[in-house]
Design an enzyme around this catalytic site. Structure first.
Site, PDB file in Angstrom:
ATOM      1  N   GLY A 295     -23.153 -22.319  -8.261  1.00  0.00           N
ATOM      2  CA  GLY A 295     -22.970 -23.382  -9.223  1.00  0.00           C
ATOM      3  C   GLY A 295     -21.650 -24.092  -9.070  1.00  0.00           C
ATOM      4  N   ASP A 296     -20.847 -23.663  -8.094  1.00  0.00           N
ATOM      5  CA  ASP A 296     -19.560 -24.307  -7.819  1.00  0.00           C
ATOM      6  C   ASP A 296     -19.344 -24.224  -6.310  1.00  0.00           C
ATOM      7  OD1 ASP A 296     -16.911 -25.371  -8.097  1.00  0.00           O
ATOM      8  OD2 ASP A 296     -16.810 -24.518 -10.112  1.00  0.00           O
ATOM      9  N   ASP A 297     -18.099 -24.276  -5.855  1.00  0.00           N
ATOM     10  CA  ASP A 297     -17.833 -24.253  -4.421  1.00  0.00           C
ATOM     11  C   ASP A 297     -18.310 -22.939  -3.804  1.00  0.00           C
ATOM     12  OD1 ASP A 297     -16.428 -26.733  -4.631  1.00  0.00           O
ATOM     13  OD2 ASP A 297     -14.687 -25.635  -5.354  1.00  0.00           O
TER      14      ASP A 297
END
Length: 511
Positions: A295-297
């Site tokens: 959901g992020d990097d």
């Protein structure tokens, strides 16, 4: 199939196919069962152990309901006594092992069987409170403190967390819900965090649903991370896959003893003490053969936040990333920053694949960050269905507080990309420097990109300087085109010492 169902929101065929592939093709060591006795279980590691024990020996119950926090603490506390006698290995057998946070010890291996699932407790009383990190100055979710990570260690040497692709489930939905509702009084826990340590291996595991970042080595060196399958829903908040943070080398070659340094952080009552072996051959971080849905990097290299990172003054450097596959619709395959105030240098990434991801390698910084990102080398990217191929941001806000120095400008230079194939991309590049602080030394070569809509502005470049060669579509004027037909952006030929570290074949017997 359960993991596929868990990510039903990711309906794109690329994502589903990617997850199916990494689940089916995971190659792990096999063991032989004879009359109920598993003999000669082998696994690769930086160090083998003389002693071994099972969590069951210390009262562990793998029913998915009974808390094993005290069992883990008791087991590791007892096994720590073998540190000077060949070290110890703790086996977590097949089963579901509910637990809160527990601490590792030196000369120690935590081993998860193939059908092992460690479940993170959702009872906050099983998560000790820690002080904020000195290079951050505050917690990310809440300013005053943070919860300890599920698996935590500090001031350690020679630690292995591995297995036969056993699973650690952070059960993050509880924490994500509190984050979205603004109910957090402390920053969410990470899944695995190792601090002020050296000679660390994290490998051959499946990690899912972390409350926040998954793997966070910080203030440490000599780190190998390999063979991880990491997965979280693509709309989960701040579930970065791997975040190497202030990973550095001490070039001191006088004695072979331990030195203790106390860091005093302004406006903080916390003293951090840590020890390093002072030798003449230290290396940094190797990340390889990992598959991440986030959901992020997928990977974010960091080194401290604004004035706190500047004061702490320790960079992340000499980092190798290779054979990475990433899915992250709202973030980057590899991010450099945004917390980069201690500096990031000499990052080498190659053989990278991103699918349905916002950007490939993104640099995130801003006025007030200070620090630097330089000598970045990227070679061999295969990208599909991206928003941006290249994205460098000089206006990424999100400051720790209002006390940052507006005169602290970042130095972004020596950024090299080569050998890139990208299909179905919205934009080729957004390269946004800072007025009166241009980002220099950007090099892009041997790149072919097909775009979903060629009517859009493909290159948006401001306050940057650099060169390009054999790039399609034609780059912006600020990246002057080299006339040489065989010009390639540089990629180091010499290997870092961490790349030559060979894992041993270790074994143990278990019932």
């Amino acid at each position: 199939m359960a993991i596929i169902n868990m990510y039903a929101k990711c309906t794109n065929s690329y994502v589903v196919g990617f997850i199916c592939t990494i689940l089916l093709l995971r190659s792990v060591a096999e063991c032989r069962e004879v009359n109920g006795v598993l003999e000669n279980l082998e696994y690769p590691a930086i160090s083998c152990r003389k002693h071994s024990a099972s969590l069951i020996d210390f009262g562990g119950v793998g029913d998915g309901k009974t808390s094993n926090t005290k069992a883990f603490q008791y087991a590791i506390g007892n096994l720590s006594h073998y540190g000077s006698d060949g070290g110890a290995l703790l086996v977590v057998p097949p089963g579901k092992w509910l637990t809160g946070s527990f601490n590792l010890t030196s000369h120690f291996t935590l081993f998860l069987h193939r059908d092992t699932i460690i479940l993170a407790s959702q009872d906050e009383s099983e998560w000790p409170e820690l002080s904020v990190l000195p290079s951050y100055g505050r917690g990310r979710d809440a300013p005053d403190g943070r919860f300890s990570s599920l698996i935590f260690g500090t001031n350690l040497t020679d630690v292995v967390v591995t297995g036969y692709n056993g699973t650690i489930d952070g059960q993050g939905s509880y924490w994500w819900d509190k984050f979205h509702k603004g109910e957090l009084k402390l920053t969410r826990p990470y899944m695995i965090e190792i601090m002020f340590s050296d000679h660390i291996q994290i490998s051959n595991l499946t990690l899912i649903n972390s409350p926040s970042w998954f793997v966070h080595p910080i203030y440490s060196s000599d780190i190998i991370i390999q063979g991880l399958t990491i997965a979280a829903p693509t709309d989960s908040p701040n579930t970065d896959g791997i975040d190497p943070d202030v990973c550095f080398i001490l070039y001191i070659s006088v004695f072979n003893y331990y030195y203790t340094l106390t860091i005093l952080v302004e406006n903080s009552t916390t003293n951090y003490s840590f020890s390093f072996s002072l030798t003449d051959s230290c290396t940094n971080t190797r990340i390889e053969d990992c598959n991440i849905v986030s959901g992020d990097d997928c990977i974010a290299v960091k080194s401290g936040w604004d004035e706190y990172g500047i004061k702490f003054g320790m960079p992340s450097q000499h980092i190798v990333i290779r054979r990475l596959t990433c899915v992250s619709p709202d973030s980057a395959m590899i991010a450099l920053g945004s917390e980069m105030s201690g500096g990031i240098q000499d990052v080498r990434a190659e053989n990278l694949t991103a699918i349905d991801t916002e950007s490939a390698v993104r640099i995130k910084t801003a006025v007030g960050r200070g620090g630097y990102v330089k000598d970045i080398f990227v070679k061999g990217m295969n990208l599909n269905n991206m928003k941006y191929v290249f994205w460098i941001t000089g206006s990424y806000g999100s400051h720790a507080d209002n006390d940052f120095d507006p005169k602290a400008l970042p130095d972004i230079s020596g950024i090299n990309y080569r050998d890139v194939i990208a299909d179905y991309c919205n934009y080729t590049a957004k390269l946004e420097g800072i007025p009166n602080d241009p980002f220099t030394g950007i090099c892009i070569s041997n790149m072919s990109i097909t775009n979903s809509d060629m009517k859009k502005l493909q290159w948006n470049c401001t306050d940057v300087e650099g060169v390009s060669s054999n790039v399609s579509p034609v780059p912006c004027e600020l990246l002057s085109q080299k006339e040489e037909k065989k010009f390639d952006c540089p990629f180091p030929d010499e290997k870092l010492p961490i790349e030559s570290v060979m894992l041993k074949t270790c074994s143990f017997k278990s019932v």
